[in-house]
Design a protein around this motif. Structure first.
Motif, PDB file in Angstrom:
ATOM      1  N   CYS A 101       0.840  -1.207   0.000  1.00 41.00           N
ATOM      2  CA  CYS A 101       0.000   0.000   0.000  1.00 41.00           C
ATOM      3  C   CYS A 101       0.874   1.255   0.000  1.00 41.00           C
ATOM      4  N   VAL A 102       1.927   1.276   0.830  1.00 39.54           N
ATOM      5  CA  VAL A 102       2.797   2.446   0.917  1.00 39.54           C
ATOM      6  C   VAL A 102       3.513   2.688  -0.410  1.00 39.54           C
ATOM      7  N   ARG A 103       3.842   1.620  -1.121  1.00 41.92           N
ATOM      8  CA  ARG A 103       4.551   1.763  -2.403  1.00 41.92           C
ATOM      9  C   ARG A 103       3.712   2.477  -3.458  1.00 41.92           C
ATOM     10  N   GLN A 104       2.393   2.514  -3.290  1.00 48.99           N
ATOM     11  CA  GLN A 104       1.527   3.148  -4.276  1.00 48.99           C
ATOM     12  C   GLN A 104       1.438   4.661  -4.081  1.00 48.99           C
ATOM     13  N   ILE A 105       1.983   5.201  -2.991  1.00 45.46           N
ATOM     14  CA  ILE A 105       1.923   6.650  -2.758  1.00 45.46           C
ATOM     15  C   ILE A 105       2.752   7.361  -3.828  1.00 45.46           C
ATOM     16  N   PRO A 106       2.184   8.352  -4.547  1.00 45.08           N
ATOM     17  CA  PRO A 106       2.945   9.069  -5.577  1.00 45.08           C
ATOM     18  C   PRO A 106       4.167   9.759  -4.968  1.00 45.08           C
ATOM     19  N   ALA A 107       5.252   9.719  -5.694  1.00 45.77           N
ATOM     20  CA  ALA A 107       6.495  10.317  -5.210  1.00 45.77           C
ATOM     21  C   ALA A 107       6.368  11.830  -5.123  1.00 45.77           C
ATOM     22  N   ASN A 108       6.918  12.403  -4.038  1.00 48.84           N
ATOM     23  CA  ASN A 108       6.992  13.852  -3.843  1.00 48.84           C
ATOM     24  C   ASN A 108       5.621  14.517  -3.912  1.00 48.84           C
ATOM     25  N   SER A 109       4.589  13.818  -3.489  1.00 46.68           N
ATOM     26  CA  SER A 109       3.229  14.350  -3.596  1.00 46.68           C
ATOM     27  C   SER A 109       2.750  15.008  -2.313  1.00 46.68           C
ATOM     28  N   GLY A 110       3.421  14.758  -1.194  1.00 42.96           N
ATOM     29  CA  GLY A 110       2.946  15.269   0.078  1.00 42.96           C
ATOM     30  C   GLY A 110       1.864  14.429   0.710  1.00 42.96           C
ATOM     31  N   LEU A 111       1.428  13.381   0.011  1.00 39.01           N
ATOM     32  CA  LEU A 111       0.389  12.510   0.560  1.00 39.01           C
ATOM     33  C   LEU A 111       0.994  11.645   1.669  1.00 39.01           C
ATOM     34  N   ARG A 112       0.288  11.530   2.755  1.00 36.13           N
ATOM     35  CA  ARG A 112       0.768  10.680   3.848  1.00 36.13           C
ATOM     36  C   ARG A 112      -0.406   9.921   4.465  1.00 36.13           C
ATOM     37  N   LEU A 113      -0.099   8.754   4.939  1.00 37.32           N
ATOM     38  CA  LEU A 113      -1.091   7.922   5.611  1.00 37.32           C
ATOM     39  C   LEU A 113      -1.080   8.246   7.100  1.00 37.32           C
ATOM     40  N   GLN A 114      -2.272   8.418   7.657  1.00 37.57           N
ATOM     41  CA  GLN A 114      -2.399   8.656   9.092  1.00 37.57           C
ATOM     42  C   GLN A 114      -2.726   7.372   9.841  1.00 37.57           C
ATOM     43  N   THR A 115      -3.521   6.524   9.207  1.00 33.18           N
ATOM     44  CA  THR A 115      -3.949   5.280   9.850  1.00 33.18           C
ATOM     45  C   THR A 115      -3.990   4.181   8.806  1.00 33.18           C
ATOM     46  N   ALA A 116      -3.527   3.005   9.180  1.00 32.07           N
ATOM     47  CA  ALA A 116      -3.647   1.810   8.326  1.00 32.07           C
ATOM     48  C   ALA A 116      -4.108   0.661   9.212  1.00 32.07           C
ATOM     49  N   GLU A 117      -5.337   0.202   8.996  1.00 26.63           N
ATOM     50  CA  GLU A 117      -5.915  -0.859   9.810  1.00 26.63           C
ATOM     51  C   GLU A 117      -6.122  -2.102   8.941  1.00 26.63           C
ATOM     52  N   LEU A 118      -5.689  -3.248   9.433  1.00 28.69           N
ATOM     53  CA  LEU A 118      -5.848  -4.506   8.730  1.00 28.69           C
ATOM     54  C   LEU A 118      -6.662  -5.443   9.604  1.00 28.69           C
ATOM     55  N   SER A 119      -7.704  -6.048   9.006  1.00 25.40           N
ATOM     56  CA  SER A 119      -8.574  -6.974   9.718  1.00 25.40           C
ATOM     57  C   SER A 119      -8.463  -8.342   9.079  1.00 25.40           C
ATOM     58  N   SER A 120      -8.492  -9.384   9.916  1.00 24.86           N
ATOM     59  CA  SER A 120      -8.372 -10.745   9.412  1.00 24.86           C
ATOM     60  C   SER A 120      -9.646 -11.514   9.703  1.00 24.86           C
ATOM     61  N   ASP A 121      -9.877 -12.582   8.900  1.00 23.61           N
ATOM     62  CA  ASP A 121     -11.044 -13.421   9.149  1.00 23.61           C
ATOM     63  C   ASP A 121     -10.772 -14.341  10.327  1.00 23.61           C
ATOM     64  N   GLU A 122     -11.805 -14.707  11.031  1.00 20.67           N
ATOM     65  CA  GLU A 122     -11.652 -15.493  12.247  1.00 20.67           C
ATOM     66  C   GLU A 122     -11.227 -16.916  11.956  1.00 20.67           C
ATOM     67  N   ALA A 123     -11.581 -17.429  10.782  1.00 21.44           N
ATOM     68  CA  ALA A 123     -11.321 -18.848  10.501  1.00 21.44           C
ATOM     69  C   ALA A 123      -9.866 -19.103  10.148  1.00 21.44           C
ATOM     70  N   GLY A 124      -9.333 -18.404   9.146  1.00 17.07           N
ATOM     71  CA  GLY A 124      -8.007 -18.740   8.647  1.00 17.07           C
ATOM     72  C   GLY A 124      -6.923 -17.746   8.980  1.00 17.07           C
ATOM     73  N   GLY A 125      -7.277 -16.606   9.601  1.00 21.11           N
ATOM     74  CA  GLY A 125      -6.258 -15.632   9.938  1.00 21.11           C
ATOM     75  C   GLY A 125      -5.768 -14.832   8.744  1.00 21.11           C
ATOM     76  N   ARG A 126      -6.459 -14.908   7.575  1.00 28.20           N
ATOM     77  CA  ARG A 126      -6.032 -14.153   6.414  1.00 28.20           C
ATOM     78  C   ARG A 126      -6.583 -12.737   6.467  1.00 28.20           C
ATOM     79  N   ILE A 127      -5.818 -11.805   5.907  1.00 27.75           N
ATOM     80  CA  ILE A 127      -6.243 -10.406   5.909  1.00 27.75           C
ATOM     81  C   ILE A 127      -7.427 -10.261   4.948  1.00 27.75           C
ATOM     82  N   LYS A 128      -8.579  -9.815   5.469  1.00 25.23           N
ATOM     83  CA  LYS A 128      -9.771  -9.671   4.622  1.00 25.23           C
ATOM     84  C   LYS A 128     -10.120  -8.211   4.349  1.00 25.23           C
ATOM     85  N   GLN A 129      -9.560  -7.276   5.100  1.00 22.36           N
ATOM     86  CA  GLN A 129      -9.921  -5.874   4.884  1.00 22.36           C
ATOM     87  C   GLN A 129      -8.752  -4.974   5.241  1.00 22.36           C
TER      88      GLN A 129
END
Length: 423
Positions: free
Chosen positions: A337-365
């Motif tokens: 996700c961070v690699r997609q930020i345009p270079a020298n754009s001033g865009l910054r991420l404030q929060t990054a939340e990852l949620s996983s499914d209860e069954a397999g532990g895979r990231i779903k959101q």
């Protein structure tokens, strides 16, 4: 061959792993320069204590400023920082997080926290190293500088702060003989992000460590950093101090132990079931004795605790999915996700939340919240997210950016894996 008392050092070289040997305090002599990019293929490592330097691609750098000079609080501050970024690894994976002081003030300390990705199959040598560290710490960085060198065919860079302390390190996608515009953009973005965090670097040098026979000049870097770029031979590496606390061997040993235990239980259960089946067939076919049939039933009842123990162990093994399955790792997804930020754009991420499914532990959101001075970079970022091959399993909700009271533009993007959504 390594002499008695010497240490063996594994360092990622330009084309593959390099094996060096020498006294603990140096100097070190090159034993072998291989083309192998998987340490698991190094079957001829000399005798001696092994120190392995992980390549830059194996770690994520997370620098921050701590409003204290009390060293006893550094680990807690680092843990809070990586938790805010969603980078904290599983506690069962061993010691995959370490922190290093960049500079100190009277009331604040600049700290670099690194998060090591759990080693996958073939990432560790057949003979377990005694110590681990980072390749960026093995290089004597010039003060207030950017140093670039090749690891496994690609360019990486490190930013040195006061006294040459490691401030940040990152890999790039460039595999050209000399760094191209994409590398210059990555370096510029890293310096900008450090400045936004209050950790700006008074850049004085941009040094490219390349072989003397590499033709040409680092034109792309010269355009981005005029008058600061020099091409030099890679300096002799060093064993850094203080030593790193990284210790991924814990998880590797745990995986071997659990796998062996599971195999032993499975073999014992199969043997017992086969034995009982044979006894039952003989009893039915030869004697048809109800008394013996009851005895077989009693024997089967005695086996029930073994079967239940096997089921419990299988359940515990499944719970290790986020450690042993690299595809479930949140660090890699956040990195993409961070690699997609345009270079020298001033865009910054404030929060990054990852949620996983209860069954397999895979990231779903994935939920990304950030801001930029203008809406244009946000639109470019949203388009890059949808086009990324590494994030193609997510379907993105990309509402238009909204202007904040500060005059900036904010956004909230949500990516959901449709194959993990309940119908």
């Amino acid at each position: 061959m390594s002499q008695k008392g010497n240490i063996v050092i594994l360092v990622p070289g330009a084309g593959g792993w390099e094996v060096w040997s020498g006294p603990a305090t140096g100097p070190y002599a090159l034993v072998e320069a291989t083309e192998m990019t998987h340490a698991g293929d190094l079957n001829s490592v000399p005798h001696g204590d092994v120190l392995m330097f992980f390549p830059v691609r194996s770690v994520i750098s997370a620098p921050f400023r701590g409003a204290t000079s009390d060293e006893e609080l550094f680990d807690d501050l680092a843990t809070m920082h990586i938790e805010r970024l969603g980078l904290r690894p599983d506690e069962d994976a061993g010691q995959l997080v370490d922190s290093f002081v960049v500079s100190r003030g009277e009331e604040e300390t600049r700290i670099l926290t690194v998060v090591l990705r759990p080693p996958g199959e073939g990432d560790l040598p057949p003979r377990s190293p005694k110590e681990f560290d980072l390749s960026a710490r093995a290089m004597p960085l010039p003060e207030n500088s950017v140093a670039l060198w090749r690891e496994f065919g690609g360019w990486v860079f490190a930013i040195g702060g006061p006294g040459g302390a490691l401030n940040y390190a990152q890999m790039s996608s460039c595999t050209e003989p000399l760094p191209d515009d994409s590398v210059a953009g990555d370096v510029g973005l890293a310096l900008t992000q450090l400045a936004l965090q209050g950790m700006s670097v008074d850049l004085q040098r941009v040094v490219v460590w390349a072989d003397a026979d590499v033709p040409g000049q680092a034109v792309a870097l010269e355009r981005a950093f005029p008058g600061l770029v020099k091409i030099e031979d890679r300096p002799p590496f060093r064993v850094p101090t203080p030593r790193s606390r990284l210790l991924p061997e814990d998880v590797r040993a745990a995986r071997r132990e659990r796998a062996g235990r599971q195999r032993r239980i499975a073999l014992a259960a199969v043997a017992l079931f086969a034995f009982l089946g044979l006894v039952g067939w003989l009893a039915f076919g030869l004697w048809q004795d109800m008394a013996k049939a009851k005895k077989l039933a009693a024997d089967a009842a005695k086996m029930r605790p073994v079967a239940e123990a096997f089921t419990e162990h299988s359940k515990k093994w499944d719970e290790l999915g986020p450690v042993v399955d690299v595809g479930q790792g949140p660090v890699e997804l956040l990195f993409q996700c961070v690699r997609q930020i345009p270079a020298n754009s001033g865009l910054r991420l404030q929060t990054a939340e990852l949620s996983s499914d209860e069954a397999g532990g895979r990231i779903k959101q994935i939920r990304l919240v950030g801001e930029a001075p203008e809406p244009g970079p946000i639109q470019k970022f949203s388009l890059a997210l949808t086009r990324s091959n590494r994030l193609s399993m997510f379907q993105w909700e990309l509402p238009p950016p909204a202007q904040t009271n500060k005059g900036t533009w904010s956004f909230t993007y949500t990516g959901v894996r449709q194959d993990l959504v309940s119908p």
